[in-house]
Scaffold this motif. Structure first.
Motif, PDB file in Angstrom:
ATOM      1  N   PHE A 196       7.617   9.713   8.218  1.00  0.00           N
ATOM      2  CA  PHE A 196       6.402   8.895   8.233  1.00  0.00           C
ATOM      3  C   PHE A 196       5.458   9.212   7.078  1.00  0.00           C
ATOM      4  O   PHE A 196       4.290   8.825   7.120  1.00  0.00           O
ATOM      5  CB  PHE A 196       5.653   9.083   9.567  1.00  0.00           C
ATOM      6  CG  PHE A 196       6.463   8.671  10.760  1.00  0.00           C
ATOM      7  CD1 PHE A 196       6.730   7.340  11.009  1.00  0.00           C
ATOM      8  CD2 PHE A 196       6.976   9.618  11.626  1.00  0.00           C
ATOM      9  CE1 PHE A 196       7.484   6.953  12.097  1.00  0.00           C
ATOM     10  CE2 PHE A 196       7.727   9.248  12.728  1.00  0.00           C
ATOM     11  CZ  PHE A 196       7.978   7.917  12.961  1.00  0.00           C
ATOM     12  N   GLU A 237       7.170   0.118  -0.367  1.00  0.00           N
ATOM     13  CA  GLU A 237       7.950   0.637   0.747  1.00  0.00           C
ATOM     14  C   GLU A 237       7.716  -0.245   1.965  1.00  0.00           C
ATOM     15  O   GLU A 237       6.674  -0.899   2.094  1.00  0.00           O
ATOM     16  CB  GLU A 237       7.564   2.078   1.058  1.00  0.00           C
ATOM     17  CG  GLU A 237       7.935   3.073  -0.023  1.00  0.00           C
ATOM     18  CD  GLU A 237       7.504   4.480   0.341  1.00  0.00           C
ATOM     19  OE1 GLU A 237       8.374   5.314   0.611  1.00  0.00           O
ATOM     20  OE2 GLU A 237       6.286   4.725   0.353  1.00  0.00           O
ATOM     21  N   CYS A 239       8.156  -0.217   6.309  1.00  0.00           N
ATOM     22  CA  CYS A 239       8.378   0.549   7.537  1.00  0.00           C
ATOM     23  C   CYS A 239       9.001  -0.370   8.586  1.00  0.00           C
ATOM     24  O   CYS A 239       8.453  -1.436   8.904  1.00  0.00           O
ATOM     25  CB  CYS A 239       7.058   1.119   8.056  1.00  0.00           C
ATOM     26  SG  CYS A 239       7.246   2.242   9.459  1.00  0.00           S
ATOM     27  N   ARG A 259       3.630  -0.980   2.052  1.00  0.00           N
ATOM     28  CA  ARG A 259       2.618  -0.304   1.239  1.00  0.00           C
ATOM     29  C   ARG A 259       3.129  -0.182  -0.195  1.00  0.00           C
ATOM     30  O   ARG A 259       4.330  -0.286  -0.457  1.00  0.00           O
ATOM     31  CB  ARG A 259       2.314   1.085   1.788  1.00  0.00           C
ATOM     32  CG  ARG A 259       3.487   2.059   1.738  1.00  0.00           C
ATOM     33  CD  ARG A 259       3.165   3.357   2.437  1.00  0.00           C
ATOM     34  NE  ARG A 259       4.287   4.283   2.402  1.00  0.00           N
ATOM     35  CZ  ARG A 259       4.343   5.427   3.068  1.00  0.00           C
ATOM     36  NH1 ARG A 259       3.332   5.790   3.852  1.00  0.00           N
ATOM     37  NH2 ARG A 259       5.413   6.218   2.975  1.00  0.00           N
ATOM     38  N   THR A 360      12.195   4.662  13.967  1.00  0.00           N
ATOM     39  CA  THR A 360      11.289   4.129  12.945  1.00  0.00           C
ATOM     40  C   THR A 360      11.393   4.951  11.674  1.00  0.00           C
ATOM     41  O   THR A 360      11.505   6.186  11.726  1.00  0.00           O
ATOM     42  CB  THR A 360       9.840   4.151  13.452  1.00  0.00           C
ATOM     43  OG1 THR A 360       9.783   3.495  14.724  1.00  0.00           O
ATOM     44  CG2 THR A 360       8.911   3.438  12.484  1.00  0.00           C
ATOM     45  N   GLN A 361      11.337   4.247  10.531  1.00  0.00           N
ATOM     46  CA  GLN A 361      11.460   4.949   9.250  1.00  0.00           C
ATOM     47  C   GLN A 361      10.928   4.074   8.118  1.00  0.00           C
ATOM     48  O   GLN A 361      10.990   2.847   8.180  1.00  0.00           O
ATOM     49  CB  GLN A 361      12.932   5.308   8.995  1.00  0.00           C
ATOM     50  CG  GLN A 361      13.157   6.170   7.762  1.00  0.00           C
ATOM     51  CD  GLN A 361      14.598   6.631   7.668  1.00  0.00           C
ATOM     52  OE1 GLN A 361      15.235   6.908   8.682  1.00  0.00           O
ATOM     53  NE2 GLN A 361      15.117   6.705   6.470  1.00  0.00           N
ATOM     54  N   TRP A 362      10.410   4.739   7.072  1.00  0.00           N
ATOM     55  CA  TRP A 362      10.005   4.063   5.841  1.00  0.00           C
ATOM     56  C   TRP A 362      11.201   3.971   4.908  1.00  0.00           C
ATOM     57  O   TRP A 362      12.019   4.883   4.832  1.00  0.00           O
ATOM     58  CB  TRP A 362       8.886   4.839   5.154  1.00  0.00           C
ATOM     59  CG  TRP A 362       7.531   4.643   5.757  1.00  0.00           C
ATOM     60  CD1 TRP A 362       6.935   5.423   6.708  1.00  0.00           C
ATOM     61  CD2 TRP A 362       6.598   3.612   5.444  1.00  0.00           C
ATOM     62  NE1 TRP A 362       5.703   4.942   7.017  1.00  0.00           N
ATOM     63  CE2 TRP A 362       5.445   3.824   6.249  1.00  0.00           C
ATOM     64  CE3 TRP A 362       6.601   2.525   4.566  1.00  0.00           C
ATOM     65  CZ2 TRP A 362       4.332   3.000   6.202  1.00  0.00           C
ATOM     66  CZ3 TRP A 362       5.485   1.709   4.517  1.00  0.00           C
ATOM     67  CH2 TRP A 362       4.373   1.945   5.320  1.00  0.00           C
ATOM     68  N   HIS A 363      11.264   2.858   4.154  1.00  0.00           N
ATOM     69  CA  HIS A 363      12.348   2.645   3.187  1.00  0.00           C
ATOM     70  C   HIS A 363      11.760   2.150   1.868  1.00  0.00           C
ATOM     71  O   HIS A 363      10.867   1.288   1.863  1.00  0.00           O
ATOM     72  CB  HIS A 363      13.372   1.630   3.708  1.00  0.00           C
ATOM     73  CG  HIS A 363      14.117   2.094   4.918  1.00  0.00           C
ATOM     74  ND1 HIS A 363      15.148   2.993   4.852  1.00  0.00           N
ATOM     75  CD2 HIS A 363      13.964   1.779   6.228  1.00  0.00           C
ATOM     76  CE1 HIS A 363      15.610   3.222   6.078  1.00  0.00           C
ATOM     77  NE2 HIS A 363      14.902   2.492   6.926  1.00  0.00           N
ATOM     78  N   ARG A 364      12.276   2.682   0.781  1.00  0.00           N
ATOM     79  CA  ARG A 364      11.868   2.198  -0.532  1.00  0.00           C
ATOM     80  C   ARG A 364      12.531   0.862  -0.820  1.00  0.00           C
ATOM     81  O   ARG A 364      13.699   0.636  -0.481  1.00  0.00           O
ATOM     82  CB  ARG A 364      12.261   3.204  -1.618  1.00  0.00           C
ATOM     83  CG  ARG A 364      11.471   4.497  -1.571  1.00  0.00           C
ATOM     84  CD  ARG A 364      11.878   5.407  -2.700  1.00  0.00           C
ATOM     85  NE  ARG A 364      11.697   4.781  -3.996  1.00  0.00           N
ATOM     86  CZ  ARG A 364      12.066   5.321  -5.145  1.00  0.00           C
ATOM     87  NH1 ARG A 364      12.659   6.503  -5.153  1.00  0.00           N
ATOM     88  NH2 ARG A 364      11.852   4.708  -6.282  1.00  0.00           N
TER      89      ARG A 364
END
Length: 388
Positions: A196, A237, A239, A259, A360-364
């Protein structure tokens, strides 16, 4: 006849053994026979003598042990014979300056260049001695590989949990024409995964391909340096939350937020698309968000995906926005599924392993052309109408 007792305060008569003073009077006042008094006095004497002998023996033992302890520990010779080099032979190498090899670790990789198809093949073997960003907490490293001639394209390995010496054993390739090979530079970044928050750089390797002999397969260790400060600005990115229920075959995709988008973009939104066997299958889209580079969506989408087809599905999330030309264009894409790599593949595997629980995860964001190339999609060709 027994003579009468002497009066109080008078001296004892001559010829007696009594001595004047309080001690004889106390002894004569004890109602014990003389042999009992003699036995008590003898026992007390023996006890006192035994205590004295024990104390003398203990003092002698302590005096004898002190020199032996000094010789065993080496206290007497520390100043004269012992040096820092003998105690810590590698202290100079361990206390290297900032950015030294002992701080950032090492990386083992192999390089090979195929002149027939003009392809550089990079084999990531393993890393060792990485530096933990947060001492005392687990580190989840992964590697990101790119070539300077294709800065917008990179490859990522899967995330290794809780280790500072990950074993990758993964191979990736890049199309590098032979004419641009002398000026190309291979870049390998080691990063710590954060679910996160932004990922923490651990070290970096820059290897000029023009000065490397690529006629043969080269496999060796390289010292990592500090993370580069000239990191280009990311395109953003996204999410995403994933949840899959095998019993009902429901795949729930929640687009949470984005973001780091470019300030010149307007009205961003997200397209969610499912591909089955490399063919477009189902698609959805979020609503637009105006006047922000960090839009918050929090919109769920549910798809019916049977268990028999979940390994053949590709999930593509694309951020679209209007640019300076007032036309909506894809800003970047995220590929999830069995054909993904790096963090997206790890996220997909976590979703399948944790059935019925959201992950849940952020990805570029990756460039749209790179994702389309990974999926094997061809760009649409314009139709040429016949001239009348």
């Amino acid at each position: 006849m027994v003579p009468p007792p002497a009066p109080h305060g008078s001296l004892a008569p001559a010829g007696t053994t009594a001595l004047p003073g309080p001690v004889p009077s106390l002894i004569t006042g004890i109602p014990w026979p003389p042999w009992a008094l003699a036995a008590v006095a003898g026992a007390a004497g023996i006890l006192i003598v035994s205590c004295l002998l024990c104390a003398i023996c203990c003092c002698r033992r302590r005096r004898r042990k002190k020199p032996r302890d000094k010789e065993a520990v080496g206290l007497a010779s520390t100043r004269g014979a012992t040096t820092t080099h003998l105690v810590q032979p590698d202290v100079d190498s361990l206390e290297a300056g900032p950015g030294g090899p002992q701080q950032w670790g090492r990386l083992q990789l192999s390089l090979e260049y195929h002149r027939s198809n003009q392809e550089v093949r990079v084999g990531l073997k393993q890393a060792a001695g990485l530096r933990a960003p947060d001492p005392g907490s687990p580190t989840d490293p992964y590697a990101r590989v790119s070539v300077s001639t294709q800065a917008d394209q990179w490859r990522e390995t899967r995330v290794h949990r809780g280790t500072l010496s990950p074993v990758f054993e993964e191979t990736c390739s890049f199309q590098v024409p032979q004419a641009t090979l002398p000026g190309a530079t291979l870049r390998v970044q080691l990063l710590a995964f954060r679910r996160f928050s932004p990922h923490v750089p651990l070290g970096e390797l820059r290897l000029p391909l023009g000065t490397t002999d690529l006629r043969h397969v080269l496999e060796c260790w390289h010292e990592l340096g500090p993370p580069g400060t000239d990191e280009p600005e990311l395109s953003g990115e996204l999410c995403v939350s994933l949840r899959y229920v095998p019993g009902t075959g429901r795949l729930t995709v929640v687009v949470l937020e984005a973001r780091g988008l470019s300030p010149g973009l307007a009205e961003p939104y997200v397209k969610v698309q499912l591909l089955l066997n490399q063919r477009k299958w189902k698609k959805r889209r979020t609503s637009m968000r105006k006047g922000t580079v960090a839009p918050y969506f929090n919109e769920p989408f549910t798809f019916r995906v049977p268990v028999s087809q979940v390994q053949s599905v590709d999930l593509v999330l694309a951020i679209w926005a209007r640019g300076p030309q007032l036309r909506a264009q894809p800003v970047g894409k995220v590929l999830l599924g069995a054909r993904a790599s790096g963090q997206p593949l790890q996220h997909w595997a976590d979703m399948l392993a944790r059935a019925q629980r959201p992950s849940t995860q952020w990805h570029r964001l990756r460039s749209p052309s790179e994702v389309d190339q990974a999926l094997g999609l061809r760009p649409r060709l314009p139709l040429h109408l016949p001239h009348h």
